[in-house]
Design a protein around this motif. Sequence first.
Motif, PDB file in Angstrom:
ATOM      1  N   ASP A  67     -60.190  33.491 -93.584  1.00 22.75           N
ATOM      2  CA  ASP A  67     -58.561  33.056 -94.418  1.00 22.75           C
ATOM      3  C   ASP A  67     -57.650  32.882 -93.198  1.00 22.75           C
ATOM      4  O   ASP A  67     -57.837  33.288 -91.978  1.00 22.75           O
ATOM      5  CB  ASP A  67     -58.373  34.355 -95.285  1.00 22.75           C
ATOM      6  N   GLU A  68     -56.644  32.270 -93.575  1.00 26.33           N
ATOM      7  CA  GLU A  68     -55.493  32.015 -92.508  1.00 26.33           C
ATOM      8  C   GLU A  68     -54.804  33.378 -91.789  1.00 26.33           C
ATOM      9  O   GLU A  68     -54.590  33.442 -90.778  1.00 26.33           O
ATOM     10  CB  GLU A  68     -54.572  30.853 -93.164  1.00 26.33           C
ATOM     11  N   GLU A  69     -54.724  34.171 -92.771  1.00 32.22           N
ATOM     12  CA  GLU A  69     -54.202  35.379 -92.291  1.00 32.22           C
ATOM     13  C   GLU A  69     -54.744  36.124 -91.159  1.00 32.22           C
ATOM     14  O   GLU A  69     -54.093  36.356 -90.179  1.00 32.22           O
ATOM     15  CB  GLU A  69     -53.906  36.311 -93.415  1.00 32.22           C
ATOM     16  N   THR A  70     -56.106  36.209 -91.284  1.00 33.34           N
ATOM     17  CA  THR A  70     -57.081  36.706 -90.361  1.00 33.34           C
ATOM     18  C   THR A  70     -56.953  35.994 -88.936  1.00 33.34           C
ATOM     19  O   THR A  70     -56.948  36.376 -87.983  1.00 33.34           O
ATOM     20  CB  THR A  70     -58.523  36.858 -90.785  1.00 33.34           C
ATOM     21  N   ARG A 111     -54.381  34.284 -87.938  1.00 29.66           N
ATOM     22  CA  ARG A 111     -53.045  34.444 -87.147  1.00 29.66           C
ATOM     23  C   ARG A 111     -53.083  35.668 -86.374  1.00 29.66           C
ATOM     24  O   ARG A 111     -52.625  35.931 -85.458  1.00 29.66           O
ATOM     25  CB  ARG A 111     -52.077  34.479 -88.213  1.00 29.66           C
ATOM     26  N   GLU A 112     -53.815  36.566 -87.233  1.00 33.32           N
ATOM     27  CA  GLU A 112     -53.843  38.059 -86.427  1.00 33.32           C
ATOM     28  C   GLU A 112     -54.655  37.964 -85.289  1.00 33.32           C
ATOM     29  O   GLU A 112     -54.254  38.486 -84.132  1.00 33.32           O
ATOM     30  CB  GLU A 112     -54.510  39.203 -87.481  1.00 33.32           C
ATOM     31  N   LYS A 113     -55.587  37.178 -85.262  1.00 36.46           N
ATOM     32  CA  LYS A 113     -56.590  37.037 -84.013  1.00 36.46           C
ATOM     33  C   LYS A 113     -55.880  36.286 -83.095  1.00 36.46           C
ATOM     34  O   LYS A 113     -55.993  36.653 -81.927  1.00 36.46           O
ATOM     35  CB  LYS A 113     -57.739  36.149 -84.325  1.00 36.46           C
ATOM     36  N   CYS A 114     -54.924  35.213 -83.435  1.00 35.85           N
ATOM     37  CA  CYS A 114     -54.166  34.552 -82.374  1.00 35.85           C
ATOM     38  C   CYS A 114     -53.253  35.504 -81.733  1.00 35.85           C
ATOM     39  O   CYS A 114     -53.072  35.462 -80.503  1.00 35.85           O
ATOM     40  CB  CYS A 114     -53.448  33.458 -83.200  1.00 35.85           C
ATOM     41  N   LEU A 115     -52.540  36.425 -82.660  1.00 29.45           N
ATOM     42  CA  LEU A 115     -51.616  37.367 -82.014  1.00 29.45           C
ATOM     43  C   LEU A 115     -52.325  38.272 -80.961  1.00 29.45           C
ATOM     44  O   LEU A 115     -51.885  38.671 -79.933  1.00 29.45           O
ATOM     45  CB  LEU A 115     -51.030  38.090 -83.236  1.00 29.45           C
ATOM     46  N   LEU A 116     -53.490  38.793 -81.355  1.00 25.25           N
ATOM     47  CA  LEU A 116     -54.274  39.674 -80.534  1.00 25.25           C
ATOM     48  C   LEU A 116     -54.680  38.995 -79.320  1.00 25.25           C
ATOM     49  O   LEU A 116     -54.339  39.578 -77.824  1.00 25.25           O
ATOM     50  CB  LEU A 116     -55.829  40.096 -81.036  1.00 25.25           C
ATOM     51  N   ALA A 117     -54.926  37.664 -79.251  1.00 24.80           N
ATOM     52  CA  ALA A 117     -55.412  36.921 -78.060  1.00 24.80           C
ATOM     53  C   ALA A 117     -54.216  36.730 -77.278  1.00 24.80           C
ATOM     54  O   ALA A 117     -54.059  36.894 -76.120  1.00 24.80           O
ATOM     55  CB  ALA A 117     -55.984  35.625 -78.517  1.00 24.80           C
ATOM     56  N   ALA A 118     -52.935  36.425 -77.991  1.00 28.93           N
ATOM     57  CA  ALA A 118     -51.804  35.963 -77.077  1.00 28.93           C
ATOM     58  C   ALA A 118     -51.200  37.595 -76.265  1.00 28.93           C
ATOM     59  O   ALA A 118     -50.925  37.400 -75.152  1.00 28.93           O
ATOM     60  CB  ALA A 118     -50.497  35.700 -78.205  1.00 28.93           C
ATOM     61  N   LYS A 119     -51.457  38.517 -77.113  1.00 33.04           N
ATOM     62  CA  LYS A 119     -50.988  39.754 -76.549  1.00 33.04           C
ATOM     63  C   LYS A 119     -51.781  40.349 -75.213  1.00 33.04           C
ATOM     64  O   LYS A 119     -51.515  40.652 -74.172  1.00 33.04           O
ATOM     65  CB  LYS A 119     -50.925  41.203 -77.509  1.00 33.04           C
ATOM     66  N   GLN A 120     -52.986  40.004 -75.362  1.00 31.37           N
ATOM     67  CA  GLN A 120     -54.089  40.362 -74.323  1.00 31.37           C
ATOM     68  C   GLN A 120     -53.899  39.270 -73.057  1.00 31.37           C
ATOM     69  O   GLN A 120     -53.854  39.584 -71.851  1.00 31.37           O
ATOM     70  CB  GLN A 120     -55.604  40.162 -74.511  1.00 31.37           C
ATOM     71  N   LEU A 121     -53.530  38.003 -73.399  1.00 29.67           N
ATOM     72  CA  LEU A 121     -53.017  37.099 -72.248  1.00 29.67           C
ATOM     73  C   LEU A 121     -51.908  37.390 -71.586  1.00 29.67           C
ATOM     74  O   LEU A 121     -51.801  37.106 -70.378  1.00 29.67           O
ATOM     75  CB  LEU A 121     -52.819  35.811 -72.919  1.00 29.67           C
ATOM     76  N   LEU A 122     -50.819  37.990 -72.260  1.00 26.79           N
ATOM     77  CA  LEU A 122     -49.689  38.475 -71.806  1.00 26.79           C
ATOM     78  C   LEU A 122     -49.813  39.579 -70.898  1.00 26.79           C
ATOM     79  O   LEU A 122     -49.295  39.735 -69.676  1.00 26.79           O
ATOM     80  CB  LEU A 122     -48.783  39.247 -72.775  1.00 26.79           C
ATOM     81  N   ALA A 159     -44.500  35.969 -97.826  1.00 22.36           N
ATOM     82  CA  ALA A 159     -45.162  37.128 -98.176  1.00 22.36           C
ATOM     83  C   ALA A 159     -44.979  38.308 -96.883  1.00 22.36           C
ATOM     84  O   ALA A 159     -44.680  37.915 -95.819  1.00 22.36           O
ATOM     85  CB  ALA A 159     -46.549  37.057 -98.387  1.00 22.36           C
ATOM     86  N   LYS A 160     -45.040  39.707 -97.049  1.00 20.19           N
ATOM     87  CA  LYS A 160     -44.441  40.411 -96.082  1.00 20.19           C
ATOM     88  C   LYS A 160     -45.739  40.306 -94.851  1.00 20.19           C
ATOM     89  O   LYS A 160     -44.980  40.545 -93.802  1.00 20.19           O
ATOM     90  CB  LYS A 160     -44.900  41.723 -96.556  1.00 20.19           C
ATOM     91  N   GLU A 161     -46.628  40.101 -94.962  1.00 17.96           N
ATOM     92  CA  GLU A 161     -47.875  39.829 -93.923  1.00 17.96           C
ATOM     93  C   GLU A 161     -47.316  38.615 -93.252  1.00 17.96           C
ATOM     94  O   GLU A 161     -47.400  38.730 -91.805  1.00 17.96           O
ATOM     95  CB  GLU A 161     -49.130  39.791 -94.498  1.00 17.96           C
ATOM     96  N   GLU A 162     -46.871  37.579 -93.674  1.00 18.35           N
ATOM     97  CA  GLU A 162     -46.333  36.388 -93.215  1.00 18.35           C
ATOM     98  C   GLU A 162     -45.150  36.625 -92.248  1.00 18.35           C
ATOM     99  O   GLU A 162     -45.165  36.209 -91.306  1.00 18.35           O
ATOM    100  CB  GLU A 162     -46.399  35.141 -94.094  1.00 18.35           C
ATOM    101  N   LYS A 163     -44.360  37.190 -93.006  1.00 23.53           N
ATOM    102  CA  LYS A 163     -43.159  37.482 -92.363  1.00 23.53           C
ATOM    103  C   LYS A 163     -43.233  38.678 -91.004  1.00 23.53           C
ATOM    104  O   LYS A 163     -42.635  38.375 -89.994  1.00 23.53           O
ATOM    105  CB  LYS A 163     -41.983  38.294 -93.076  1.00 23.53           C
ATOM    106  N   GLU A 164     -44.263  39.619 -91.201  1.00 22.56           N
ATOM    107  CA  GLU A 164     -44.671  40.392 -90.159  1.00 22.56           C
ATOM    108  C   GLU A 164     -45.167  39.604 -88.857  1.00 22.56           C
ATOM    109  O   GLU A 164     -44.747  39.775 -87.890  1.00 22.56           O
ATOM    110  CB  GLU A 164     -45.586  41.472 -90.644  1.00 22.56           C
ATOM    111  N   LEU A 165     -46.242  38.858 -88.999  1.00 25.97           N
ATOM    112  CA  LEU A 165     -46.679  37.962 -88.012  1.00 25.97           C
ATOM    113  C   LEU A 165     -45.812  37.238 -87.410  1.00 25.97           C
ATOM    114  O   LEU A 165     -45.851  36.848 -86.235  1.00 25.97           O
ATOM    115  CB  LEU A 165     -48.144  37.115 -88.470  1.00 25.97           C
ATOM    116  N   LEU A 166     -44.996  36.457 -88.197  1.00 26.16           N
ATOM    117  CA  LEU A 166     -43.991  35.682 -87.758  1.00 26.16           C
ATOM    118  C   LEU A 166     -42.809  36.288 -86.817  1.00 26.16           C
ATOM    119  O   LEU A 166     -42.387  35.923 -85.586  1.00 26.16           O
ATOM    120  CB  LEU A 166     -43.123  35.111 -88.687  1.00 26.16           C
ATOM    121  N   ALA A 167     -42.482  37.484 -87.137  1.00 22.30           N
ATOM    122  CA  ALA A 167     -41.504  38.571 -86.445  1.00 22.30           C
ATOM    123  C   ALA A 167     -42.270  38.781 -85.144  1.00 22.30           C
ATOM    124  O   ALA A 167     -41.672  38.626 -84.025  1.00 22.30           O
ATOM    125  CB  ALA A 167     -41.288  39.599 -87.275  1.00 22.30           C
ATOM    126  N   TYR A 168     -43.652  39.207 -84.844  1.00 25.43           N
ATOM    127  CA  TYR A 168     -44.256  39.452 -83.727  1.00 25.43           C
ATOM    128  C   TYR A 168     -44.217  38.292 -82.841  1.00 25.43           C
ATOM    129  O   TYR A 168     -44.089  38.305 -81.550  1.00 25.43           O
ATOM    130  CB  TYR A 168     -45.498  40.178 -84.002  1.00 25.43           C
TER     131      TYR A 168
END
Length: 689
Positions: A514-517, A519-530, A557-566
Amino acid sequence: MKLKEFIRECHQKEVFKNLSIYVVTGWVLIQVFSEIREPFALPKISLTYLLLVLIAGFPFYAYLLWRYRLKPEEQDSERSNHMELDRRNDPSEEEKGHPGQKKHLPGIRFYSPFQKMYFGFLFAILMLSGISVAWIVQANFISEPDIRAFTFPVEEKNDKVAVLSFDNNTMDPDLDVVGKMAVDWIIHGITSNGVAQVISPAVLEQYTTVSQASVISNNDNDILTKYLKPGKVIAGNYYLNDGQLLIQCSIQNGEMNETLETIEPVSCDPASPISCIEQLKQRLLSALLDKDENYTVYEETPPNYEAYKLMLGADEFSNTAPEFLDIMNRAIAIDSNYFEPQMHRITYYYNIDKFATADSLIQELMHADLKNSRQKNLMRLWHAIIRGDNKKAFTYQKKEYDIEPDDLNNNSSTMVLALQFINRPEAVDSIYNTQLAMDKIDSLNCQTCEYRFFSKGMADIAMGKPEKPIEMFGDYGNVKEFYWVKDVLLYAYVRTGNLEEIERILNTVKLTGDEETWREKCLLAAKQLLLKGEKALAHAYLDQIQESIVKQPADLAKEEKELLAYSHFYKGEYVPGGKLFQQLSQEDSDNVDFRAFWAMSLQGNGKSEEAEKTVAGLEDLRADYQYGAIDYAKARYYAFKGDSDLVIQHLIRAVAAGKRYNPGTFGDDVLLQPYKDLEGFRNVLTFWH
């Protein structure tokens, strides 16, 4: 004498030929010894002894070569006219008086250029041999002073006992529960009395279910004898005779081709099998220990038969399902002394984050009259977990692991505690490697295996070996789900700089999940690249998250808002990120992380005074059972602000309160990266060592 002349003369005198004879002979000896060592039951260290002798003997061999082969040739050659050889201990006055003459110690004296060069090289060989011997001794006998390395091995005692399911020969399916209860009672008796490690029918079923049919036969006995390899096997059955229930069993050897002892059958009323199960257990334990005495079990007395039957139905539900709790409560209502449902009820409340309720139940059992060491150990384990005493929790879990090391769930739990509770990744490696049959497991059908792979992979990464999880689990990047393993691979590929594989995994997640998963993996990859300083690449993945969320802020939705904020925060976009974290904090006022990131966003926008008030508000959220969450959030804030003293101070408080070393925290936290080389930070990482 020049080196070229010396080498030519060595060839003429066959020096190299004779030295090569020693080297080749030594190499042959090592090869032969390595082949015969095991059949002769010689210890591994004996090969090291042989190597030491050969290295130390080489310079002595070179000297003997001179003494008994080269020296006579020298004396017989024409060059002997230019040598001064004097064996007299008291030289003449005439010799003493020669001006400029060199004086020597009594004994042989030599002056030929070849001799000088030869003994110069001999001294160099002696020095190299000494260094090599010292290095080998240091590596094998000083750095690792294991007394077992110096002794010949004794035959390893196999104290594993497999207890197989008892066959129901009554032709009455309602009596299936009798066999299960008999097996459980026997296992509890064995483990509670420290008789042996146990391979239960549940463990055997785990391996049978997930075994690769092409490698392991699905025959239970093949898996048991070839891969789990117990020392003894207990098998039994029960049947009806003249209205009485008879239960019998035998003890077989590990290969199941020889009966070591047959246990005298026991009989009882089929409607009340508890008494004969207890009697059978006592006879079996006496046979295993060759003693005639009574033994305690997991429960002091067998549980109520109806309560036990209820417990068998709990396996159909998750341990967080309301139906699971209902079964536990009903079993306890029937038999208030039944320990197992009381323990599982604690598990239920802990897993749904109702820590206060779990704690009260733990306290109730801690003050109960527990009858044996295993009950006490389990309660000490839960007490340590609920109190955030991570070192004690691991110690007590290790005791459980020692009882049933082949149980995959037990094995996995111990790995998690080693890695995330006490930050000992090297311990994970040793626990993982005890499961020698894992390479025969069809891990795609083994959920527990995924948890083990995750712990193993993250441990290798923590030890600076990202290539190992790639080698072991790389194929999981192409399959559906297995998101925990994909997280490991993302960590590993970022550290090895394999951007193509990162993209491939993210595409696989996007296509199969699903798209939410995704996005979560994209955020994980981004933090590791940082963490690796790849800011542009990290921002590209954060941009993808933002571009995928096209709704208006009010519709998120709360999950979308959270990922967007991070995503805004880690791009340094503190204005939109701060607004989102403020909204999230207002919607979930107890969330520590939302408030901390809101404070950091304010600090990033130059609103220091407002940021300080916001972070001070974290104290209003402080409560029991948070396991360092408040102090860890404050450490992040002060890391963002640049106050290293307060960073370390709050990290120490956090870890002391039970904060776990989860992936993405401490050394893997982007915000804490500038402080990881501080001594105080290293102390945080080794706090529980």
